[in-house]
Scaffold this motif. Structure first.
Motif, PDB file in Angstrom:
ATOM      1  N   ILE A 161       0.831  -1.213   0.000  1.00 24.80           N
ATOM      2  CA  ILE A 161       0.000   0.000   0.000  1.00 24.80           C
ATOM      3  C   ILE A 161       0.860   1.256   0.000  1.00 24.80           C
ATOM      4  CG2 ILE A 161      -1.992  -1.168   1.020  1.00 24.80           C
ATOM      5  CD1 ILE A 161      -1.361   0.167   3.697  1.00 24.80           C
ATOM      6  N   ARG A 162       2.015   1.206   0.639  1.00 21.82           N
ATOM      7  CA  ARG A 162       2.939   2.348   0.569  1.00 21.82           C
ATOM      8  C   ARG A 162       3.410   2.551  -0.877  1.00 21.82           C
ATOM      9  NH1 ARG A 162       4.816   0.275   5.946  1.00 21.82           N
ATOM     10  NH2 ARG A 162       4.873   2.045   7.401  1.00 21.82           N
ATOM     11  N   TYR A 163       3.707   1.455  -1.533  1.00 22.34           N
ATOM     12  CA  TYR A 163       4.183   1.514  -2.916  1.00 22.34           C
ATOM     13  C   TYR A 163       3.156   2.179  -3.826  1.00 22.34           C
ATOM     14  CZ  TYR A 163       5.100  -0.365  -7.628  1.00 22.34           C
ATOM     15  OH  TYR A 163       5.294  -0.515  -8.975  1.00 22.34           O
TER      16      TYR A 163
ATOM     17  N   GLN B 111      -2.879  10.595  -8.224  1.00 23.66           N
ATOM     18  CA  GLN B 111      -4.082   9.966  -8.782  1.00 23.66           C
ATOM     19  C   GLN B 111      -4.967   9.465  -7.659  1.00 23.66           C
ATOM     20  OE1 GLN B 111      -3.451   7.178 -12.082  1.00 23.66           O
ATOM     21  NE2 GLN B 111      -4.719   5.668 -11.029  1.00 23.66           N
ATOM     22  N   GLY B 112      -6.273   9.676  -7.785  1.00 20.81           N
ATOM     23  CA  GLY B 112      -7.197   9.184  -6.771  1.00 20.81           C
ATOM     24  C   GLY B 112      -7.022   9.904  -5.447  1.00 20.81           C
ATOM     25  N   THR B 113      -7.311   9.211  -4.355  1.00 24.92           N
ATOM     26  CA  THR B 113      -7.206   9.789  -3.014  1.00 24.92           C
ATOM     27  C   THR B 113      -5.745   9.900  -2.601  1.00 24.92           C
ATOM     28  OG1 THR B 113      -9.277   8.672  -2.426  1.00 24.92           O
ATOM     29  CG2 THR B 113      -7.939   9.533  -0.610  1.00 24.92           C
ATOM     30  N   ASP B 114      -5.362  11.074  -2.104  1.00 18.82           N
ATOM     31  CA  ASP B 114      -4.004  11.234  -1.571  1.00 18.82           C
ATOM     32  C   ASP B 114      -3.965  10.589  -0.192  1.00 18.82           C
ATOM     33  OD1 ASP B 114      -1.530  11.946  -0.650  1.00 18.82           O
ATOM     34  OD2 ASP B 114      -1.767  14.102  -0.980  1.00 18.82           O
ATOM     35  N   LEU B 115      -3.243   9.500  -0.068  1.00 19.48           N
ATOM     36  CA  LEU B 115      -3.219   8.725   1.174  1.00 19.48           C
ATOM     37  C   LEU B 115      -1.959   8.953   1.992  1.00 19.48           C
ATOM     38  CD1 LEU B 115      -4.528   5.378  -0.349  1.00 19.48           C
ATOM     39  CD2 LEU B 115      -5.837   6.983   1.051  1.00 19.48           C
ATOM     40  N   LEU B 116      -1.119   9.907   1.568  1.00 17.52           N
ATOM     41  CA  LEU B 116       0.168  10.128   2.241  1.00 17.52           C
ATOM     42  C   LEU B 116       0.304  11.504   2.882  1.00 17.52           C
ATOM     43  CD1 LEU B 116       2.521   8.515  -0.429  1.00 17.52           C
ATOM     44  CD2 LEU B 116       1.813   7.528   1.757  1.00 17.52           C
ATOM     45  N   GLY B 117      -0.635  12.400   2.612  1.00 20.75           N
ATOM     46  CA  GLY B 117      -0.520  13.753   3.148  1.00 20.75           C
ATOM     47  C   GLY B 117       0.159  14.688   2.174  1.00 20.75           C
TER      48      GLY B 117
ATOM     49  N   SER C 185       2.372  17.281   3.087  1.00 20.24           N
ATOM     50  CA  SER C 185       3.654  17.814   3.543  1.00 20.24           C
ATOM     51  C   SER C 185       4.479  16.682   4.135  1.00 20.24           C
ATOM     52  CB  SER C 185       3.441  18.902   4.597  1.00 20.24           C
ATOM     53  OG  SER C 185       2.893  18.326   5.784  1.00 20.24           O
ATOM     54  N   ILE C 186       5.762  16.946   4.346  1.00 19.34           N
ATOM     55  CA  ILE C 186       6.629  15.934   4.943  1.00 19.34           C
ATOM     56  C   ILE C 186       6.193  15.624   6.369  1.00 19.34           C
ATOM     57  CG2 ILE C 186       8.334  17.607   5.778  1.00 19.34           C
ATOM     58  CD1 ILE C 186       9.033  14.081   4.322  1.00 19.34           C
ATOM     59  N   GLU C 187       5.649  16.639   7.050  1.00 19.88           N
ATOM     60  CA  GLU C 187       5.160  16.416   8.409  1.00 19.88           C
ATOM     61  C   GLU C 187       3.935  15.507   8.409  1.00 19.88           C
ATOM     62  OE1 GLU C 187       7.754  19.834   8.312  1.00 19.88           O
ATOM     63  OE2 GLU C 187       5.923  19.424   7.168  1.00 19.88           O
ATOM     64  N   GLU C 188       3.018  15.731   7.473  1.00 17.35           N
ATOM     65  CA  GLU C 188       1.855  14.851   7.367  1.00 17.35           C
ATOM     66  C   GLU C 188       2.276  13.441   6.987  1.00 17.35           C
ATOM     67  OE1 GLU C 188      -1.690  18.065   6.248  1.00 17.35           O
ATOM     68  OE2 GLU C 188      -0.889  16.752   4.687  1.00 17.35           O
ATOM     69  N   ARG C 189       3.249  13.330   6.090  1.00 18.36           N
ATOM     70  CA  ARG C 189       3.747  12.003   5.715  1.00 18.36           C
ATOM     71  C   ARG C 189       4.350  11.305   6.939  1.00 18.36           C
ATOM     72  NH1 ARG C 189       5.646   9.340   1.050  1.00 18.36           N
ATOM     73  NH2 ARG C 189       6.242   7.243   1.682  1.00 18.36           N
ATOM     74  N   GLY C 190       5.068  12.053   7.752  1.00 17.53           N
ATOM     75  CA  GLY C 190       5.636  11.479   8.964  1.00 17.53           C
ATOM     76  C   GLY C 190       4.563  10.951   9.894  1.00 17.53           C
ATOM     77  N   ALA C 191       3.474  11.708  10.022  1.00 10.91           N
ATOM     78  CA  ALA C 191       2.371  11.271  10.879  1.00 10.91           C
ATOM     79  C   ALA C 191       1.705  10.017  10.333  1.00 10.91           C
ATOM     80  CB  ALA C 191       1.345  12.399  11.029  1.00 10.91           C
ATOM     81  N   VAL C 192       1.552   9.944   9.014  1.00 10.11           N
ATOM     82  CA  VAL C 192       0.982   8.744   8.394  1.00 10.11           C
ATOM     83  C   VAL C 192       1.848   7.532   8.708  1.00 10.11           C
ATOM     84  CG1 VAL C 192       0.450   7.603   6.207  1.00 10.11           C
ATOM     85  CG2 VAL C 192      -0.185  10.000   6.538  1.00 10.11           C
TER      86      VAL C 192
ATOM     87  N   LEU D 208      -6.382   9.510  12.088  1.00  8.48           N
ATOM     88  CA  LEU D 208      -5.212   9.265  12.915  1.00  8.48           C
ATOM     89  C   LEU D 208      -4.031  10.176  12.597  1.00  8.48           C
ATOM     90  CD1 LEU D 208      -5.349   5.369  13.134  1.00  8.48           C
ATOM     91  CD2 LEU D 208      -5.686   6.992  15.011  1.00  8.48           C
ATOM     92  N   ALA D 209      -3.776  10.431  11.334  1.00  7.61           N
ATOM     93  CA  ALA D 209      -2.629  11.251  10.950  1.00  7.61           C
ATOM     94  C   ALA D 209      -2.957  12.738  10.856  1.00  7.61           C
ATOM     95  CB  ALA D 209      -2.047  10.764   9.629  1.00  7.61           C
ATOM     96  N   GLY D 210      -4.215  13.098  11.041  1.00  7.46           N
ATOM     97  CA  GLY D 210      -4.638  14.488  10.925  1.00  7.46           C
ATOM     98  C   GLY D 210      -6.078  14.553  10.459  1.00  7.46           C
ATOM     99  N   ASP D 211      -6.407  15.594   9.742  1.00  3.46           N
ATOM    100  CA  ASP D 211      -7.781  15.764   9.274  1.00  3.46           C
ATOM    101  C   ASP D 211      -7.955  15.275   7.836  1.00  3.46           C
ATOM    102  OD1 ASP D 211      -8.866  16.785  11.652  1.00  3.46           O
ATOM    103  OD2 ASP D 211      -7.988  18.751  11.238  1.00  3.46           O
ATOM    104  N   PHE D 212      -7.232  14.245   7.476  1.00  4.60           N
ATOM    105  CA  PHE D 212      -7.335  13.652   6.146  1.00  4.60           C
ATOM    106  C   PHE D 212      -7.237  12.133   6.274  1.00  4.60           C
ATOM    107  CE2 PHE D 212      -2.933  14.360   7.089  1.00  4.60           C
ATOM    108  CZ  PHE D 212      -2.246  13.276   6.554  1.00  4.60           C
ATOM    109  N   PHE D 213      -8.031  11.423   5.461  1.00  7.47           N
ATOM    110  CA  PHE D 213      -7.996   9.963   5.413  1.00  7.47           C
ATOM    111  C   PHE D 213      -6.682   9.525   4.781  1.00  7.47           C
ATOM    112  CE2 PHE D 213      -8.899   5.989   3.046  1.00  7.47           C
ATOM    113  CZ  PHE D 213      -9.306   5.179   4.098  1.00  7.47           C
ATOM    114  N   SER D 214      -6.020   8.553   5.398  1.00  8.25           N
ATOM    115  CA  SER D 214      -4.705   8.145   4.913  1.00  8.25           C
ATOM    116  C   SER D 214      -4.512   6.639   5.023  1.00  8.25           C
ATOM    117  CB  SER D 214      -3.606   8.859   5.718  1.00  8.25           C
ATOM    118  OG  SER D 214      -3.495   8.282   7.014  1.00  8.25           O
ATOM    119  N   LEU D 215      -3.328   6.187   4.619  1.00  9.56           N
ATOM    120  CA  LEU D 215      -2.978   4.781   4.774  1.00  9.56           C
ATOM    121  C   LEU D 215      -3.090   4.329   6.222  1.00  9.56           C
ATOM    122  CD1 LEU D 215       0.230   4.311   2.558  1.00  9.56           C
ATOM    123  CD2 LEU D 215      -2.135   3.742   1.981  1.00  9.56           C
ATOM    124  N   ALA D 216      -2.843   5.231   7.149  1.00 11.63           N
ATOM    125  CA  ALA D 216      -2.906   4.871   8.566  1.00 11.63           C
ATOM    126  C   ALA D 216      -4.308   4.413   8.960  1.00 11.63           C
ATOM    127  CB  ALA D 216      -2.485   6.064   9.426  1.00 11.63           C
ATOM    128  N   ASP D 217      -5.319   5.077   8.445  1.00  6.04           N
ATOM    129  CA  ASP D 217      -6.705   4.677   8.719  1.00  6.04           C
ATOM    130  C   ASP D 217      -7.077   3.445   7.908  1.00  6.04           C
ATOM    131  OD1 ASP D 217      -7.316   7.248  10.236  1.00  6.04           O
ATOM    132  OD2 ASP D 217      -6.814   8.037   8.247  1.00  6.04           O
TER     133      ASP D 217
END
Length: 215
Positions: free
Chosen positions: A70-72, A80-86, A88-95, A156-165
């Protein structure tokens, strides 16, 4: 080229399928019957030497381990599609942080419950009551931390749906099958989070498929 996903009926593979749908990536599935030992066939072991699903084939590229997959795809199709990583680098770190929390803290406890309740039921063997009790307590403590986190952000990573959720979806579903959904429902913010992510169209498509090994 269409992505091939091996072992779609299993929870870890469903994690991959949800990601592919969110990223609008075309795929096809290849069933693997573990009960019949198809995961130990030489052809499959050439793809996954540990004999575990899921595995993907993307052209000449083969990858296993669901969270790596899923990271790949989240990275490969970031625009493309839903951004699941955030964004910014900070959002990516939280994910990444909460993906690790899911893998190292949440998943082990819930996986033990699945093994001791659902698999034991399917195999007709007795469950270990002590393991169930201890795993339930561990999961409850993890969910207390989630409750605190989700009181401050929608996801979990902020106010956006991500791989973490997304990564929580397949195994959390089994709490209902095990009669353990109270662990989610008695925590206000965790319940709101679960109601949100479990109603995503991608999960509705994937979860509507049957998991015959556990029925």
């Amino acid at each position: 080229m269409v992505v091939k996903v091996y072992g779609p009926d299993f929870a870890s593979a469903k994690r991959v399928l949800v990601c592919l749908i969110e990223k609008e990536v075309e795929f096809e599935t290849v069933p693997i019957d573990i009960i019949k030992g198809q995961n130990k066939d030489p052809d499959f072991l050439n793809l996954q030497p540990f004999g575990v699903v899921p595995v993907i084939q993307d052209g000449d590229y083969t990858l296993f381990e669901s969270r790596a997959i899923i990271r790949y795809y989240a990275e490969k199709y970031k625009s493309q599609g839903t951004d699941l990583l955030g964004k910014s680098i900070e959002e990516r770190g939280a994910v990444e942080q909460w993906l690790e929390v899911e893998a190292q803290n949440y998943h082990p406890a819930i996986d033990n419950l699945v093994i001791e309740i659902l698999f034991a039921r399917k195999k007709g063997i007795p469950s270990d009551a002590k393991v169930i009790e201890e795993s339930e307590k561990k999961l409850g403590k993890v969910l207390d931390i989630y409750e605190e986190r989700l009181s401050k952000s929608k996801y979990l990573a902020g106010d956006f749906f991500s791989l973490a959720d997304l990564s929580h979806l397949p195994f959390t579903k089994y709490l209902a099958d095990m009669g353990k959904m109270y662990l989610i429902e008695e925590r206000k913010h965790v319940k709101a989070w679960w109601d949100d992510i479990s109603n995503r169209p991608s999960w509705k498509v994937v979860s509507s498929s049957r998991w015959p090994l556990l029925e």
